[in-house]
Design a protein around this motif. Structure first.
Motif, PDB file in Angstrom:
ATOM      1  N   ARG A   1      -9.115 -11.554  -1.931  1.00 31.30           N
ATOM      2  CA  ARG A   1     -10.010 -11.192  -0.571  1.00 31.30           C
ATOM      3  C   ARG A   1      -8.824 -11.425   0.506  1.00 31.30           C
ATOM      4  N   ILE A   2      -8.714 -10.449   1.515  1.00 33.09           N
ATOM      5  CA  ILE A   2      -7.899 -10.424   2.567  1.00 33.09           C
ATOM      6  C   ILE A   2      -8.509 -10.099   4.035  1.00 33.09           C
ATOM      7  N   SER A   3      -8.448 -10.903   5.172  1.00 27.71           N
ATOM      8  CA  SER A   3      -8.894 -10.352   6.281  1.00 27.71           C
ATOM      9  C   SER A   3      -7.808  -9.266   6.930  1.00 27.71           C
ATOM     10  N   VAL A   4      -8.288  -8.080   7.088  1.00 34.33           N
ATOM     11  CA  VAL A   4      -7.631  -7.032   7.708  1.00 34.33           C
ATOM     12  C   VAL A   4      -8.245  -6.570   9.106  1.00 34.33           C
ATOM     13  N   THR A   5      -7.589  -5.881   9.792  1.00 36.89           N
ATOM     14  CA  THR A   5      -8.079  -5.199  11.069  1.00 36.89           C
ATOM     15  C   THR A   5      -7.976  -3.747  10.755  1.00 36.89           C
ATOM     16  N   ASP A   6      -9.241  -3.247  11.532  1.00 37.17           N
ATOM     17  CA  ASP A   6      -9.039  -1.775  11.651  1.00 37.17           C
ATOM     18  C   ASP A   6      -8.156  -1.027  12.449  1.00 37.17           C
ATOM     19  N   GLY A   7      -7.615  -0.115  12.013  1.00 38.11           N
ATOM     20  CA  GLY A   7      -6.712   0.717  12.745  1.00 38.11           C
ATOM     21  C   GLY A   7      -5.333   0.396  12.366  1.00 38.11           C
ATOM     22  N   ARG A   8      -4.934  -0.697  11.677  1.00 37.21           N
ATOM     23  CA  ARG A   8      -3.573  -0.973  11.255  1.00 37.21           C
ATOM     24  C   ARG A   8      -3.140   0.031   9.947  1.00 37.21           C
ATOM     25  N   ALA A   9      -1.768   0.096   9.581  1.00 38.18           N
ATOM     26  CA  ALA A   9      -1.426   0.976   8.697  1.00 38.18           C
ATOM     27  C   ALA A   9      -1.892   0.626   7.443  1.00 38.18           C
ATOM     28  N   LYS A  10      -2.061  -0.560   7.063  1.00 36.64           N
ATOM     29  CA  LYS A  10      -2.339  -0.964   5.447  1.00 36.64           C
ATOM     30  C   LYS A  10      -4.186  -0.272   5.406  1.00 36.64           C
ATOM     31  N   THR A  11      -4.726  -0.673   6.496  1.00 36.28           N
ATOM     32  CA  THR A  11      -6.109  -0.410   6.132  1.00 36.28           C
ATOM     33  C   THR A  11      -6.225   1.119   6.033  1.00 36.28           C
TER      34      THR A  11
ATOM     35  N   THR B   1       0.712  -1.288  -0.035  1.00 36.21           N
ATOM     36  CA  THR B   1       0.001  -0.074   0.035  1.00 36.21           C
ATOM     37  C   THR B   1       0.694   1.156   0.076  1.00 36.21           C
ATOM     38  N   ILE B   2       0.715   2.345  -0.041  1.00 31.25           N
ATOM     39  CA  ILE B   2       1.165   3.655  -0.466  1.00 31.25           C
ATOM     40  C   ILE B   2       0.961   4.447   1.040  1.00 31.25           C
ATOM     41  N   LYS B   3       2.098   4.680   1.619  1.00 34.74           N
ATOM     42  CA  LYS B   3       1.870   5.437   2.882  1.00 34.74           C
ATOM     43  C   LYS B   3       1.844   6.866   2.780  1.00 34.74           C
TER      44      LYS B   3
ATOM     45  N   ASN C   1      -3.978   3.204   5.177  1.00 32.96           N
ATOM     46  CA  ASN C   1      -3.501   3.799   3.529  1.00 32.96           C
ATOM     47  C   ASN C   1      -4.498   3.387   2.532  1.00 32.96           C
ATOM     48  N   LEU C   2      -5.146   2.091   2.683  1.00 30.67           N
ATOM     49  CA  LEU C   2      -6.044   2.066   1.782  1.00 30.67           C
ATOM     50  C   LEU C   2      -7.229   2.916   1.480  1.00 30.67           C
ATOM     51  N   ARG C   3      -7.675   3.261   3.022  1.00 32.11           N
ATOM     52  CA  ARG C   3      -8.808   4.314   2.918  1.00 32.11           C
ATOM     53  C   ARG C   3      -8.597   5.470   2.301  1.00 32.11           C
ATOM     54  N   ARG C   4      -7.243   6.229   2.472  1.00 37.20           N
ATOM     55  CA  ARG C   4      -6.650   7.261   1.800  1.00 37.20           C
ATOM     56  C   ARG C   4      -6.331   7.098   0.395  1.00 37.20           C
ATOM     57  N   ASP C   5      -6.012   6.020  -0.137  1.00 43.60           N
ATOM     58  CA  ASP C   5      -5.521   5.815  -1.588  1.00 43.60           C
ATOM     59  C   ASP C   5      -5.680   4.317  -1.823  1.00 43.60           C
ATOM     60  N   PRO C   6      -6.745   4.132  -2.476  1.00 43.03           N
ATOM     61  CA  PRO C   6      -7.119   2.673  -2.599  1.00 43.03           C
ATOM     62  C   PRO C   6      -6.228   1.726  -3.758  1.00 43.03           C
ATOM     63  N   ARG C   7      -5.014   2.218  -4.307  1.00 45.30           N
ATOM     64  CA  ARG C   7      -4.152   1.745  -5.124  1.00 45.30           C
ATOM     65  C   ARG C   7      -3.333   0.766  -4.379  1.00 45.30           C
ATOM     66  N   ALA C   8      -3.290  -0.640  -4.846  1.00 52.19           N
ATOM     67  CA  ALA C   8      -2.648  -1.443  -4.026  1.00 52.19           C
ATOM     68  C   ALA C   8      -1.607  -2.509  -5.071  1.00 52.19           C
TER      69      ALA C   8
ATOM     70  N   GLN D   1       4.283   0.490   2.093  1.00 51.97           N
ATOM     71  CA  GLN D   1       4.218  -0.178   3.158  1.00 51.97           C
ATOM     72  C   GLN D   1       3.837  -1.401   2.743  1.00 51.97           C
ATOM     73  N   LEU D   2       4.446  -2.593   3.298  1.00 56.95           N
ATOM     74  CA  LEU D   2       4.490  -3.962   2.753  1.00 56.95           C
ATOM     75  C   LEU D   2       3.882  -4.775   4.047  1.00 56.95           C
ATOM     76  N   SER D   3       3.151  -5.572   3.656  1.00 56.89           N
ATOM     77  CA  SER D   3       2.758  -6.470   4.821  1.00 56.89           C
ATOM     78  C   SER D   3       2.443  -8.195   4.168  1.00 56.89           C
ATOM     79  N   ASN D   4       2.943  -9.207   4.765  1.00 56.10           N
ATOM     80  CA  ASN D   4       2.742 -10.643   4.567  1.00 56.10           C
ATOM     81  C   ASN D   4       1.365 -10.849   4.916  1.00 56.10           C
ATOM     82  N   VAL D   5       0.285 -11.197   4.041  1.00 59.85           N
ATOM     83  CA  VAL D   5      -0.968 -11.634   4.395  1.00 59.85           C
ATOM     84  C   VAL D   5      -1.415 -12.895   3.683  1.00 59.85           C
ATOM     85  N   VAL D   6      -2.451 -13.323   4.250  1.00 60.33           N
ATOM     86  CA  VAL D   6      -3.166 -14.534   3.633  1.00 60.33           C
ATOM     87  C   VAL D   6      -4.434 -14.243   2.760  1.00 60.33           C
TER      88      VAL D   6
END
Length: 146
Positions: free
Chosen positions: A48-58, A24-26, A60-67, A32-37
């Motif tokens: 599709r990926i399960s993510v947690t509210d309040g984390r950097a990747k989440t 994602t883009i900081k 970042n994606l709310r601000r800029d949806p490019r990934a 910003q890189l994250s290993n995910v399932v």
């Protein structure tokens, strides 16, 4: 290899693996890189990926949806990158809400059956989980030879 065959080989790689790297883009423009399932719906070009509210990747994606999403072979020489537009579901608020239903579907696709679905559903709410849907626009990389 034709473009169609190369794309097929690259999407086979994504579909055949469960772990990848989400980029994602900081705020400062760096990645910003994250290993995910993940799960991958080839017909819908949807990761599709399960993510947690309040984390950097989440955030970042709310601000800029490019990934971008990177998956590689075990030796690292074959890889696929999916450029995508992110969509975030609402945060899980109740054990029976649509977000928790989708999180259960995602879990089932990755892990199989959960030993206690009621506990799983409560945990998704407690952890403030949501589903990240990556709508794939483009795939590139190094397909296997042959």
């Amino acid at each position: 290899m034709t473009d169609d065959r190369a794309r097929q080989a690259l999407t086979d790689l994504i579909a055949g693996h469960r772990v990848g790297v989400l980029a994602t883009i900081k705020r400062d423009g760096r990645p910003q890189l994250s290993n995910v399932v993940h799960t991958f719906d080839r017909e819908g070009d949807l990761i599709r990926i399960s993510v947690t509210d309040g984390r950097a990747k989440t955030a970042n994606l709310r601000r800029d949806p490019r990934a971008s999403y990177h998956v590689s072979s075990d030796d690292g020489w074959v890889y696929a990158v999916a450029e995508a537009r992110a969509e975030l579901t609402p945060v899980a608020e109740a054990p029976d809400d649509p977000t928790v239903d989708e999180l259960a579907e995602l879990y089932r696709a990755v892990q199989g059956e959960h030993p206690d679905w009621d506990d799983f559903r409560r945990a998704m709410v407690d952890e403030r989980r949501l589903v990240l849907r990556l709508h794939v626009d483009r795939v590139y990389g190094m397909p296997p030879r042959g």
